[in-house]
Design a protein around this motif. Sequence first.
Motif, mmCIF file in Angstrom:
data_model
loop_
_atom_site.group_PDB
_atom_site.id
_atom_site.type_symbol
_atom_site.label_atom_id
_atom_site.label_comp_id
_atom_site.label_asym_id
_atom_site.label_seq_id
_atom_site.Cartn_x
_atom_site.Cartn_y
_atom_site.Cartn_z
ATOM 1 N N ALA A 58 0.798 -1.227 0.000
ATOM 2 C CA ALA A 58 0.000 0.000 0.000
ATOM 3 C C ALA A 58 0.832 1.279 0.000
ATOM 4 C CB ALA A 58 -0.935 -0.006 1.210
ATOM 5 N N ARG B 242 3.065 4.510 -1.376
ATOM 6 C CA ARG B 242 2.888 5.462 -2.485
ATOM 7 C C ARG B 242 4.047 5.424 -3.475
ATOM 8 N NH1 ARG B 242 0.574 11.071 0.278
ATOM 9 N NH2 ARG B 242 -0.825 10.036 1.772
ATOM 10 N N ASP C 11 -1.889 12.691 6.328
ATOM 11 C CA ASP C 11 -0.474 12.425 6.065
ATOM 12 C C ASP C 11 0.416 12.715 7.267
ATOM 13 O OD1 ASP C 11 -1.097 11.629 3.541
ATOM 14 O OD2 ASP C 11 -0.159 13.325 2.506
ATOM 15 N N ARG D 234 -0.566 4.957 0.688
ATOM 16 C CA ARG D 234 -1.776 5.422 0.028
ATOM 17 C C ARG D 234 -2.805 5.794 1.090
ATOM 18 N NH1 ARG D 234 -2.367 3.399 -5.555
ATOM 19 N NH2 ARG D 234 -0.509 2.193 -6.094
ATOM 20 N N THR D 235 -3.617 6.797 0.801
ATOM 21 C CA THR D 235 -4.615 7.206 1.782
ATOM 22 C C THR D 235 -5.689 6.132 1.925
ATOM 23 O OG1 THR D 235 -6.037 8.314 0.176
ATOM 24 C CG2 THR D 235 -4.264 9.632 1.172
ATOM 25 N N GLU E 121 -8.820 6.548 1.775
ATOM 26 C CA GLU E 121 -9.825 6.760 0.722
ATOM 27 C C GLU E 121 -9.397 6.116 -0.594
ATOM 28 O OE1 GLU E 121 -9.781 11.010 2.628
ATOM 29 O OE2 GLU E 121 -8.390 9.328 2.509
ATOM 30 N N ASP E 122 -8.109 6.241 -0.915
ATOM 31 C CA ASP E 122 -7.583 5.655 -2.151
ATOM 32 C C ASP E 122 -7.668 4.136 -2.098
ATOM 33 O OD1 ASP E 122 -6.307 5.425 -4.618
ATOM 34 O OD2 ASP E 122 -4.313 5.419 -3.715
ATOM 35 N N LEU E 123 -7.328 3.562 -0.939
ATOM 36 C CA LEU E 123 -7.372 2.110 -0.803
ATOM 37 C C LEU E 123 -8.805 1.593 -0.851
ATOM 38 C CD1 LEU E 123 -4.633 1.672 1.948
ATOM 39 C CD2 LEU E 123 -4.473 0.973 -0.451
ATOM 40 N N ALA F 230 -11.282 3.021 -2.457
ATOM 41 C CA ALA F 230 -11.702 3.149 -3.856
ATOM 42 C C ALA F 230 -11.127 2.015 -4.690
ATOM 43 C CB ALA F 230 -11.261 4.500 -4.410
ATOM 44 N N GLY F 231 -9.869 1.653 -4.440
ATOM 45 C CA GLY F 231 -9.251 0.548 -5.170
ATOM 46 C C GLY F 231 -9.918 -0.770 -4.876
ATOM 47 N N CYS G 147 -4.689 -0.742 6.373
ATOM 48 C CA CYS G 147 -4.286 0.169 5.295
ATOM 49 C C CYS G 147 -2.794 0.275 5.055
ATOM 50 C CB CYS G 147 -4.859 1.559 5.586
ATOM 51 S SG CYS G 147 -6.658 1.611 5.647
#
Length: 230
Positions: free
Chosen positions: A29, A31, A137, A163-164, A166-168, A170-171, A189
Amino acid sequence: MKAIFNIESQGQTRSVEVPLQQLIVAGWAGRDLAAIEHHIEELAELGVPRPSSVPLYYRIGQNQFTQEAVVQVVGPHSSGEIEALVFQAEGQLCISIASDHTDRKLEAHSVALSKQVCAKPAARDAWLYADVANHIDELVLRSWIVEDGERKPYQDGPMATLRTPEDLIAGYLASTGAATFAEGSVMTCGTVGAIGGIRPSNVFEMELHDPVLQRSLRHRYEVQVLPEVA
């Protein structure tokens, strides 16, 4: 199966019962894709299979989620790692912490199986995600182990390297075709590197620190090693 979280927001705390429907571990996970590739190559030299995608979402049996202070494992080859934990409670996204405790010996055979065979200890305290979303962050993941009778720092790194949530989320939704991160969904996460290398300990202590709001989430658990017989 149900989990109980004490959710704090703006100085008020309420207890919420969350019915667990699915437990997800978000792996790989980070970035920095170059750093992830380097880590994949390092693990490949140890026999750990390359992930089929990055990030990769491991489904874990919901019965492996625990908020107890003691977990049992078979053999001396497992270790913990702190991760932020996100979940839905009463229609609101919340954040806590959990340990993706993993059998490192089995990991060389199958990462998915190595995660499944170990309980995932989690804290009872949590925050509303909305209260930290604008400074996610800046949150810091930390853990400690006991080695030779001494408490030692084991992990210390900012959420900015990952990764945030929210990004995880969404993925994960894109990978499954689901429309929403539903009530009862719980996801870890990603983690930060181990200081001095990955190794076992019979005590694992973890903290998510918020330097902006000057507060922390903490959890400590002990590991009981059961004999590995053949």
